[in-house]
Design an enzyme around this catalytic site. Structure first.
Site, PDB file in Angstrom:
ATOM      1  N   CYS A 281       0.833  -1.205   0.000  1.00 14.22           N
ATOM      2  CA  CYS A 281       0.000   0.000   0.000  1.00 14.22           C
ATOM      3  C   CYS A 281       0.866   1.253   0.000  1.00 14.22           C
ATOM      4  CB  CYS A 281      -0.948  -0.003   1.192  1.00 14.22           C
ATOM      5  SG  CYS A 281      -0.112  -0.059   2.805  1.00 14.22           S
TER       6      CYS A 281
ATOM      7  N   HIS B 252      -1.613   1.587   7.413  1.00 15.58           N
ATOM      8  CA  HIS B 252      -2.050   1.486   6.020  1.00 15.58           C
ATOM      9  C   HIS B 252      -1.924   2.856   5.364  1.00 15.58           C
ATOM     10  CE1 HIS B 252      -4.154  -0.023   2.535  1.00 15.58           C
ATOM     11  NE2 HIS B 252      -5.069   0.929   2.639  1.00 15.58           N
TER      12      HIS B 252
END
Length: 942
Positions: A194, A673
């Protein structure tokens, strides 16, 4: 021909429903879309039958010998190549790039793909009566060309470049783009990636960079592995394709990054900003172009000037910088630059790992040269007297030391004050050197034999100024800025001024106490350390250290409104550029006083980049643990004003920025994230990019985000109006007797930059005004043709040049290239022969040591990676003198060669000193030797 094509057509119609998950098939749009677009390359299809395809499908890749399924066969006439696909090494794509054979068929599904058109092709279209179209490059129809092996053209004809059309300069989004904007394609997460996906989406929505790859894709040429620029070009083409695929997999780019930088191997979470730096460094290294500069020799000069100034007035003009070293430290924390040489060379002269830190310094030195010449030439430096003080009295006793160096502070050059006001020494601007087409040809005496020594940038006479290598790339054009910092000794008032090139600003996030200091330091004359956020995060002693950690932990758990005022991006910038007192353990070493003195450090921006990358230092890595600063930092979507941080003598005209994209991190320092919020340049709407998910969001959602990395772009309504005016003129197309050639790269700047700068055609011209032989084969990728009225308008508005009406291959460069190629071949052959003989020796009496740093430069030259030969052999870094004898320094980066090889290289390049190793000779007692032989004989008899 018709019959053979019929075989393929019938066969294709049978197998089209069979669709496998292949790399190239991810690029295949729907069938109706493909039928609406005619492929102009069908005429190049050779004769091939069903039996031929079946036979080829049973074979292997001609390069890596891997078997099917999913091999790809070239359909070019008289080409029988079969290569593997993206599931393996993708030799089929490499073959297409090297040979410009665009049509290929999958031997498993029998679907046909055109590399040039980036779409699926149906061969029954060729059976129709529609005439073939001339190959005209569309704005987003990118052709992946690779660097060809260097060959001197046998003729002097050049392909006629395309005439610029309205689309080439049009900056308005058409109705289709507004209704169905491109660039809204997600990226699949391929294992904790990510961080990479967010970084790539943020870069993808930087129009100057993306438009370069979409409109100037033919310039993405490199012979350096792993060819990151080609992988990035391919990814941008997929992300911004009109077919709008839902998501793509950035496998090729990721594999290339992992090959170069081991940090990103495996499946652990990494830092998005580290990935950004690594990617941009690699793109610069692969896309950089050399521009010849003239520089004073010697390199280190000091100017004596006096400064008797009012200290309080000095404080008015310069706020302090805790310093530009903040960005230096952040960069060092995140690792050195990542470069790699080609590991697949068929002949490695001496096996040795590449020294990445040295290559990092080389590029930093190149970028330093870029900015030095730009700053000095425009007169913005001029010792920055007004920025340091408005009341300066000159005498002959005190000194201003002017230093110019890169971010790593490795390469420092002191400049004469009289040189700073001598524009003829340096070019008038970075992109344009008026002498490039007017300079006399280089000396033709380029190593006619092995006897005469050759020295890099050798001068004809001691008084001539030597040429210095300077590099630029689209990365440095877009992201490089310059900071000017000044350190003043509070005892003798001597001021040392330094120029530093930056690609991003790593800003501290001030705490409550720091904000109070920043807001209370409204009186500019008081010397107060009002932005040294590092002090707040580095208390002395274990008790204070523990208490500070507990405090930060509690702060991160409690809403920010509980602790005080909201932190803004302007506060972070003010903390970075704030005045910094140098005292205590951080005293300043004054060269005039020859002692440690109290000082004050100031910092301001001399040149702002086209796109400003801001990194907020949210992560702090302590001795035993890491923490994250979760303080919300508010930032503007439009109108970021950087005027307060601009140096007084800076030539910058535009200091207002609008937000393009922001990378956010959710979670803690150990896990989390990454996502990105980006503004689409076609419809001006904001979108959230969360791996393969793309969702439209409101502006308030973006403003409430926990920003980690922000990309701001210069804002200029005047530039928009100028582009519209030129586009309207181009649409009129007045008849003209003369046509002018102009650089595609500069046109891309004109389309996307707020300040494109003077016209620069030097990227397709040599110093003699012609086209370099190595660029003749792809000149159509470098230039466009403009009518006279457009050229006149652009030239009157931006200046620069030179004007080019006729393209021709430079005969002088052609002769020099032939000589240098012959020299490379001869030196390489002789070295290989001598080195092989050296390897066969069982116990050589002597070894000669050679600096690997110099040897790598020579190796790059003979392999054609560097156009210039190295200078004299420099063994000073590996040699040490003891008792009058030159010995090898312990742990030195050196290699061992034979005496004959040393004499060969030294006869050509000169230099030294000689570093000789003599293996110790072991003397064996004859009686012992005789006894051993006797024992051996007795053993054999048994």
């Amino acid at each position: 021909m018709t019959g053979s094509n019929s075989h393929i057509t019938i066969l294709t119609l049978k197998v089209l429903p069979h669709f496998e998950s292949l790399g190239k098939q991810e690029k295949i749009p729907n069938k109706m879309s493909a039928f609406r677009n005619h492929c102009p390359h069908l005429d190049s299809v050779g004769e091939i039958t069903k039996e031929d395809l079946i036979q080829k499908s049973l074979g292997t890749c001609q390069d890596c010998k891997v078997q099917g399924p999913n091999l790809w066969a070239c359909l070019e006439n008289r080409c029988s190549y079969v290569g593997c696909g993206e599931s393996q090494v993708d030799h089929s794509t490499i073959h297409s790039q090297e040979t410009k054979h665009y049509l290929t068929v999958n031997l498993t599904t029998l679907r046909v793909w055109c590399y040039a058109c980036s779409k699926e092709v149906f061969l029954d279209r060729k059976l129709g009566t529609q005439p073939s179209l001339p190959h005209v490059r569309q704005p987003h129809q990118i052709q992946e060309n690779s660097v060809q092996d260097f060959k001197i053209p046998s003729n002097t004809t050049l392909k006629t470049p395309l005439v610029a059309v309205f689309d080439d300069l049009d900056i308005e989004a058409d109705e289709e783009d507004e209704l169905r904007a491109r660039g809204l394609t997600g990226l699949k997460n391929i294992g904790n990636t990510c961080y990479m996906n967010a970084a790539l989406q943020a870069l993808s929505n930087c129009p100057p960079l993306t438009q370069f790859f979409l409109d100037c894709g033919g310039l993405a040429r490199t012979d350096k592995k792993p060819a990151i620029c080609k992988s990035y070009l391919k990814l941008m083409t997929e992300l911004w394709h009109k077919s709008r695929p839902g998501s793509v997999v950035p496998t090729t780019l990721f594999q290339g990054i992992k090959t170069v930088n081991p940090t990103f191997r495996g499946y652990s979470q990494q830092d998005a900003q580290e990935f950004l730096r690594c990617l941009m460094d690699l793109l610069h290294e692969e896309l950089k172009e050399q521009v010849m500069e003239v520089e004073e020799d010697p390199q280190t000069i000091t100017t004596e000037e006096t400064m008797e100034e009012d200290k309080s007035q000095s404080d008015v003009d310069f706020q302090s910088c805790e310093s530009c070293s903040n960005s230096d430290r952040a960069e060092n924390e995140n690792g050195s630059r990542c470069f790699s040489e080609d590991n697949n060379e068929t002949t490695m002269l001496i096996q040795d790992d590449e020294n990445n830190s040295e290559m990092s310094k080389d590029w930093q030195k190149e970028k330093m040269c870029n900015k030095i010449n730009k700053v000095n030439s425009e007169g913005e430096f001029d010792k920055d007297r007004d920025s340091i003080s408005e009341t300066v009295d000159l005498n002959n006793q005190e000194t201003v030391k002017v230093q110019i160096h890169s971010r790593a502070s490795e390469y420092i050059t002191d400049v004469h004050s009289n040189d700073l006001s001598t524009p003829q020494i340096l070019p008038s601007n970075e992109g344009v050197n008026p002498r490039l087409s007017a300079s006399p040809p280089k000396s033709g005496n380029l190593w006619p034999g092995l006897a005469p020594p050759h020295k890099k940038a050798q001068s004809a006479s001691p008084k001539r100024k030597k040429q210095h290598k300077k590099y630029r790339s689209v990365i440095s054009d877009i992201f490089d800025g310059t900071i000017i910092s000044s350190v003043q000794c509070l005892t003798c008032d001597r001021v040392s001024v330094t120029l530093e090139t930056f690609q991003d600003l790593s800003l501290p996030i001030p705490g409550k106490e720091d904000l109070a200091k920043l807001h209370s330091s409204s009186h500019p004359t008081s010397i107060v350390k009002a932005g040294s956020c590092g002090e707040a995060y580095a208390p002395q002693g274990w008790i204070a250290f523990f208490m500070e950690y507990v405090k930060r932990f509690v702060v991160s758990c409690v809403p920010s409104w509980f602790w005080g005022p909201v932190v803004t991006l302007q506060d972070c910038l003010a903390a970075f550029f704030a005045r910094d007192e140098l005292k205590g353990d951080n005293m300043y070493s004054c060269e005039k006083c020859k002692k440690l003195r109290n000082g004050v450090k100031f910092c301001k921006v001399q040149n702002f980049p086209e796109i400003l990358c801001i990194h907020l230092k949210r992560f702090r890595h302590e001795l035993m643990f890491s923490t994250k600063i979760s303080t919300h930092v508010s930032f503007p979507l439009e109108g970021l004003d950087l005027q307060p941080f601009l140096a007084k003598d800076s030539p910058a005209q535009i200091v207002t920025y609008d937000l393009l994209s922001v990378i956010c991190h959710h979670g803690t320092a150990s896990s989390g994230h990454y996502i990105a919020y980006c503004r689409n340049n076609l419809n001006n709407l904001w979108y959230e990019f969360d791996d393969q998910s793309v969702t439209e969001v409101s502006e308030s959602t973006v403003q409430n985000a926990e920003a980690y990395v922000l990309f701001y772009r210069k804002s200029s309504e005047e530039a928009q109006k100028e582009r519209r005016r030129i586009s309207n003129l181009l649409n009129i197309m007045e008849p003209s007797l003369l046509q002018f050639y102009i650089s595609r790269q500069w046109l891309n700047k004109f389309k996307t930059f707020a300040e494109p700068g003077p016209i620069s055609n030097n990227d397709f011209l040599c110093i003699h005004g012609g086209v370099p032989p190595r660029k003749a084969g792809y000149i159509e990728d470098l230039v466009l043709m403009l009518p006279q009225n457009i050229w006149d308008n652009l030239y009157s508005r931006y200046g620069g040049g030179p004007a080019v009406n006729h393209l021709y291959i430079c005969h002088t460069c052609q002769i020099e290239a032939e000589k240098i190629e012959k020299r490379r071949k001869t030196e390489l052959e002789i070295f290989i022969r001598l080195n092989r003989a050296f390897q066969k020796e069982d116990s050589p009496a002597t070894f000669y040591c050679i600096s690997m740093q110099w040897f790598r430069e020579w190796e790059s030259f003979v392999k054609g990676k560097d156009g210039d030969p190295p200078g004299p052999i420099d063994n000073t870094k590996i040699a040490v003198t003891k008792c009058g004898n030159v010995m090898l320094r312990q742990g030195a980066d050196s290699g061992q060669i034979s005496e004959e090889t040393w004499n060969f290289l030294q006869s050509i390049y000169g230099g030294g000193p000689e570093v000789i190793l003599r293996p110790p000779v072991v003397h064996v007692d004859p009686d012992i030797l005789q006894a051993e032989e006797k024992i051996e004989v007795e053993t054999r008899s048994l």
